[in-house]
Design a protein around this motif. Sequence first.
Motif, short mmCIF file in Angstrom:
data_model
loop_
_atom_site.label_atom_id
_atom_site.label_comp_id
_atom_site.label_asym_id
_atom_site.label_seq_id
_atom_site.Cartn_x
_atom_site.Cartn_y
_atom_site.Cartn_z
N ASN A 1 52.91 12.58 -24.45
CA ASN A 1 53.39 13.57 -23.48
C ASN A 1 53.36 15.00 -24.01
N THR A 2 53.35 15.18 -25.31
CA THR A 2 53.35 16.54 -25.84
C THR A 2 51.95 16.99 -26.24
N SER A 3 50.97 16.08 -26.18
CA SER A 3 49.64 16.44 -26.66
C SER A 3 49.00 17.49 -25.77
N TYR A 4 49.43 17.61 -24.51
CA TYR A 4 48.78 18.55 -23.60
C TYR A 4 49.69 19.72 -23.23
N LYS A 5 50.77 19.92 -23.98
CA LYS A 5 51.65 21.05 -23.66
C LYS A 5 50.89 22.36 -23.83
N PRO A 6 51.20 23.37 -23.01
CA PRO A 6 50.45 24.62 -23.12
C PRO A 6 50.76 25.31 -24.45
N GLY A 7 49.82 26.15 -24.88
CA GLY A 7 50.06 26.92 -26.09
C GLY A 7 49.37 26.34 -27.30
#
Lengths: 272, 289
Positions: free
Chosen positions: B105-111
Amino acid sequence: MERRGVRRHQRIRSTSISTGLVVLVLVVLALVVTGSPGWPRVRETFFNGEDARAVFPDVLGGFWINVKLFMICEVAILALGLAVALARTARSPWLAPVRVAAVVYTDLFRGIPTILLILMLGFGVPALQLQGLPTDELFWAGVALVLSYGAYVAEVYRAGIDSIHPSQVASAEALGLSHTQALRHVVVPQGVRRVVPPLLNDFVSLQKDTALVSVVAVFDAVFAARDYTAYNFNYTPYVVVACFFIVLTVPLARFTDWLSRRWMERERAGQL
Amino acid sequence: MTLRTIVAVPLLLLVAACAPVDQEGPGDTAADPTPTTADQCATDQLPLLKAGTLTIGTDSPAFSPWFKGNDPTNGRGYESAVAYAVAEELGFSDGDVSWVTVPFNTSYKPGVKDFDFDINQISITSARAEVVDFSDGYYEAAQAVIALEDSPIAGATSVAELADYNLGAQTGTTSLTAIRDVIQPANDPAVFEDTSAAKQALLNGQVDGILADLPTAFYITAVEIPQATLIGQFQPDVGQQEEFGMLFEKGSELVPCVNEALATLRDDGTLDQIEQEWLSDVVDVPELQ
């Protein structure tokens, strides 16, 4: 007459100062957020109209599960909490086992994180494969919420009941009421009224904790949003689902404020 | 001094103090379509998170047969082996590879990302590719259906027959999309946070069957739930082969170099060899019509 004019003037002045300050803070915040270098990216991933429209029906369908869940659970929680609180305040030596059970229950279930309780009941109980017990995850997730919140609410009730001065019981008994009657007609009504604001506070908290049921595969609003997010790599559904919860909880919070103010005014009966 | 200025001055100071700083991340200088040259992909020229170290992300637990023993650093399991092969192709020794835990779930977080690339059975889709960059596919995944051996669904021989049963899959996966779009069952599919929850629900009889990519499904039936069986496999997208790709920050200049490494590994047979070693068991699973 002159005094009234001065007061009005002061009131207008303080209102305009507070309004101006609130607007100023909001404008500055908006400028900071929209002016930041990553804003276009954040707008694209968190505030995308297309994604919001696409996920809306799923979130709405899931939200209905949340609403049903907390409406049904809240009724059960209020009943269980009151029963446990009364058991804890019972004096009779015959009721000692009940008292101990109530203490153990509140200690145990306030201590276990709600999410673990949902996991243990939602997957654990059906794993027993006992005939006659439901295997529906939603049912057991609801039971877990009731057990967890029942423990908190029991303590809130107890605080309300304990806050009623013993002289009230003594007076009631002097008037010929039995202990049970005194509880029923004197102590509990007053005690409960005093703790309505914290009870409503717990209710708001429960509404949001219904999102925890997703750990046992109940497809509620938050999980629907998360599923869309995980598949499309876009966070807009989270903002959509947050709006749903805000629309629900803000009116309730205002109602709580109004209710407690009204009762305070009534109790002080014009002394203020 | 009016009240307003008394409050406003420190407020503005506070805003100035936390004013954002423009970061010179790899994403900002990106979108440079110059073709790769041998020079650009030289080990010391690679745009890395930490110079001299290839930082690779994957989820925890790291599931078999993609990883072995929940330890991506041992080079065992398909994805671990591929990652080390790519690293070697890029000029890194095994000691220069550093792994970080990146929940899916965090692999595609922006930034800015905290990995150079993430390898975690992530399917390449066009919607996802708008937010992140993918390498070329390193594995072509079919979908497989798992059920308990004594369940009536175990007799199913076609995709159409599956529609009458309660099915489930992990959230955000193409397995779940395959249920919704291809099987289109009468009851809404159950959605699980991870495959562990899916396995538990299957054992409890809360769902009749669960879907996963074929190698994962094979491992589940062979090792984790011996009383479960693989009913069969199918390709969810007719004409468009579904592939797993490595995930990069949008605009990462590392992508062409990794693609070059993958092409080399495919051409010299290394990828096939790794697949033979870790995924060879899954070939004789019946196709669902």
